[in-house]
Write a protein that holds these residues in place. Structure first.
Motif, PDB file in Angstrom:
ATOM      1  N   ALA A 287      13.422  -3.565  27.004  1.00 36.74           N
ATOM      2  CA  ALA A 287      14.418  -4.376  27.550  1.00 36.74           C
ATOM      3  C   ALA A 287      15.909  -4.193  26.835  1.00 36.74           C
ATOM      4  O   ALA A 287      15.822  -3.854  25.570  1.00 36.74           O
ATOM      5  CB  ALA A 287      14.014  -5.686  27.724  1.00 36.74           C
ATOM      6  N   THR A 288      16.789  -3.931  27.806  1.00 36.36           N
ATOM      7  CA  THR A 288      18.118  -3.760  27.249  1.00 36.36           C
ATOM      8  C   THR A 288      18.904  -5.004  27.242  1.00 36.36           C
ATOM      9  O   THR A 288      19.077  -5.625  28.484  1.00 36.36           O
ATOM     10  CB  THR A 288      18.577  -2.667  27.776  1.00 36.36           C
ATOM     11  OG1 THR A 288      17.931  -1.458  27.582  1.00 36.36           O
ATOM     12  CG2 THR A 288      20.129  -2.240  27.421  1.00 36.36           C
ATOM     13  N   SER A 289      19.701  -5.318  26.534  1.00 34.69           N
ATOM     14  CA  SER A 289      20.656  -6.401  26.445  1.00 34.69           C
ATOM     15  C   SER A 289      22.001  -6.041  26.164  1.00 34.69           C
ATOM     16  O   SER A 289      22.300  -5.253  25.270  1.00 34.69           O
ATOM     17  CB  SER A 289      20.323  -7.834  25.806  1.00 34.69           C
ATOM     18  OG  SER A 289      21.115  -8.682  25.708  1.00 34.69           O
ATOM     19  N   SER A 290      22.902  -6.578  26.919  1.00 41.08           N
ATOM     20  CA  SER A 290      24.445  -6.037  26.492  1.00 41.08           C
ATOM     21  C   SER A 290      25.169  -6.979  25.855  1.00 41.08           C
ATOM     22  O   SER A 290      26.280  -7.100  25.305  1.00 41.08           O
ATOM     23  CB  SER A 290      25.425  -5.929  27.831  1.00 41.08           C
ATOM     24  OG  SER A 290      25.241  -7.268  28.485  1.00 41.08           O
ATOM     25  N   ASP A 291      24.356  -8.197  25.129  1.00 45.90           N
ATOM     26  CA  ASP A 291      24.700  -9.330  24.521  1.00 45.90           C
ATOM     27  C   ASP A 291      24.041  -9.423  23.177  1.00 45.90           C
ATOM     28  O   ASP A 291      23.222 -10.402  23.055  1.00 45.90           O
ATOM     29  CB  ASP A 291      24.969 -10.425  25.001  1.00 45.90           C
ATOM     30  CG  ASP A 291      25.561 -11.576  24.331  1.00 45.90           C
ATOM     31  OD1 ASP A 291      26.515 -11.251  23.312  1.00 45.90           O
ATOM     32  OD2 ASP A 291      25.441 -12.771  24.667  1.00 45.90           O
ATOM     33  N   PRO A 292      23.890  -8.288  22.203  1.00 41.02           N
ATOM     34  CA  PRO A 292      23.082  -8.373  20.898  1.00 41.02           C
ATOM     35  C   PRO A 292      23.414  -9.666  20.233  1.00 41.02           C
ATOM     36  O   PRO A 292      24.310 -10.188  20.098  1.00 41.02           O
ATOM     37  CB  PRO A 292      23.407  -7.165  20.248  1.00 41.02           C
ATOM     38  CG  PRO A 292      24.979  -6.760  20.741  1.00 41.02           C
ATOM     39  CD  PRO A 292      24.961  -7.226  22.192  1.00 41.02           C
ATOM     40  N   LEU A 293      22.326  -9.997  19.302  1.00 43.01           N
ATOM     41  CA  LEU A 293      22.450 -11.005  18.179  1.00 43.01           C
ATOM     42  C   LEU A 293      23.538 -10.614  17.479  1.00 43.01           C
ATOM     43  O   LEU A 293      23.396  -9.250  17.027  1.00 43.01           O
ATOM     44  CB  LEU A 293      21.063 -11.336  17.824  1.00 43.01           C
ATOM     45  CG  LEU A 293      21.121 -12.220  16.646  1.00 43.01           C
ATOM     46  CD1 LEU A 293      21.116 -13.574  17.205  1.00 43.01           C
ATOM     47  CD2 LEU A 293      19.596 -12.237  16.101  1.00 43.01           C
TER      48      LEU A 293
END
Length: 401
Positions: A287-293
């Motif tokens: 899965a891809t997130s544009s708001d990384p930790l």
């Protein structure tokens, strides 16, 4: 376990010691500057494969996605008929065709130590299933090839009982003369040819299809190709019984240029004698997130690490004791810094993967995403030691894990 499989499992364990993680003896310079994080693509899950031995017995194998190592092999009873093609619907349901054209459903019961059938194979169809290959995409579509024709079926129940649950037969097209066929995602197929080409097929809702030529050569040695999803591909070589693994950073992009080859660390160099193999679909996902930790926020990284550890393997490690072991291990190795780089050994990241590029199996952002690194590290610990405390105890005794 057959002798060949047992020996292969032992070989994998011994050989893997050469790739074990080294102690994270980091310098100040090695952890001084953190590369900027980018959009996060992380992967997680397992790889579970059913198979049939030449003597007709069913097998169940699990592979550690982090390293490609064989983790477990179970051998069950003889199926009672001569199989021709197989497709795994879910963890305890497998479809198998016979050489006489019948289609059977296998209801499997398995755990860490045994593999049995809940009942004798259930015959769903007496004839008509002459497919030489069969695969299930995990999203309701069963695919098979017969005489070079690709056929699609709709499966409407997790344990189909016959034509009421396996139907809507649709011929996708001809010219599908393939050496291997496996589902790599929702209406997405992966195949090889006798000449060694690697193809990716996308099937649309109207039954149309498009083909991407991922590789033009180099894949002819495999007689079995399977995928648990997430761009993980496993190929078996029949002449040696070796199993190799590959990671496609973006399996939907139509390009083979981002497939990472792990030929130097095969699952096994021998022992895979199954005449048929089939992966449980969709057990490894990305899965891809544009708001990384924010990986520079070490307390936040640790909190994410504990959450991921607590959920790992259905919560099997969810305890304060296991967390204390993991925390101490990775504090010692890297200080939980995703950019921790050991210049003397090329070990990298929170778990100090050696080399760091091994973590590409869990995401192409392995250099900058702490979540990708943590997921890889948990899978590595599971496959090599079984628990964080076992890994920590090994570290205390050997100064590496």
């Amino acid at each position: 376990m057959p002798t060949t499989l047992r020996q292969a499992a032992r070989k994998a364990t011994v050989a893997a010691l050469s790739g074990a993680l080294g102690a994270g003896l980091l310098t100040v310079a090695a952890v001084g500057a953190a590369p900027a994080a980018t959009a996060a693509t992380t992967c997680a899950g397992t790889a579970s494969l059913y198979g049939v031995l030449p003597d007709g017995r069913l097998t169940f194998s699990t592979i550690t996605p982090a390293t490609g190592e064989l983790k477990k092999v179970l051998v069950g009873a003889d199926l009672g008929f001569e199989p021709k093609a197989m497709a795994t619907l879910n963890f305890n349901t497998v479809l198998v065709t016979s050489t006489t054209g019948a289609l059977y459903r296998l209801d499997v019961l398995t755990n860490n130590t045994s593999l049995v059938l809940e009942r004798p194979p259930v015959k769903l169809f007496d004839s008509g299933w002459t497919h030489d290959k069969l695969t299930y995409d995990g999203h309701g579509h069963l695919y098979g090839t017969a005489g070079g024709v690709l056929i699609q079926y709709l499966v409407s129940q997790p344990k189909p009982t016959g034509s009421a649950h396996i139907g809507q037969r649709r011929e996708i097209g001809g010219g599908f003369v393939l050496k291997t066929l496996t589902a790599a995602g929702d209406d997405r197929l992966l195949a090889t040819t006798a000449a060694g080409a690697l193809y990716s097929y996308t099937i649309d809702g109207a039954g149309g299809w498009a083909r991407d030529d991922l590789k033009t050569s180099g894949w002819s040695a495999f007689d079995q190709l399977v995928s648990p999803g997430g761009g993980l591909y496993y190929g078996r070589i029949p002449t040696t019984g070796a199993m190799y693994w590959y990671k496609d950073a973006n399996p939907a992009d139509g390009s083979g240029g981002d497939i990472a080859y792990h030929n130097d660390t095969p699952v096994n160099t021998g022992g895979w004698t199954q005449q048929l193999l089939s992966a449980q679909p969709g057990t490894f996902t990305c899965a891809t997130s544009s708001d990384p930790l924010d990986g520079t926020d070490i307390p936040a990284v640790k909190a994410a690490g504990r959450e991921l550890m607590n959920a790992y393997d259905g919560g099997a490690w969810n305890s304060t004791a296991q967390w204390n072991c993991l925390d101490q291990l990775w504090t010692k190795e890297s200080g939980w810094r995703y950019w921790a780089d050991n210049p003397s050994s090329t070990a990298y990241g929170i778990p100090q993967a050696l080399p760091g590029s091994k973590m590409d199996a869990f995401g192409d952002d392995w250099r900058t995403n702490p979540i990708t690194q943590i997921k890889w590290g948990l899978s590595y610990i599971d496959g090599r030691y079984g628990t964080p405390c076992a890994a920590w105890n090994h570290f205390l005794a050997n100064n590496w894990y």
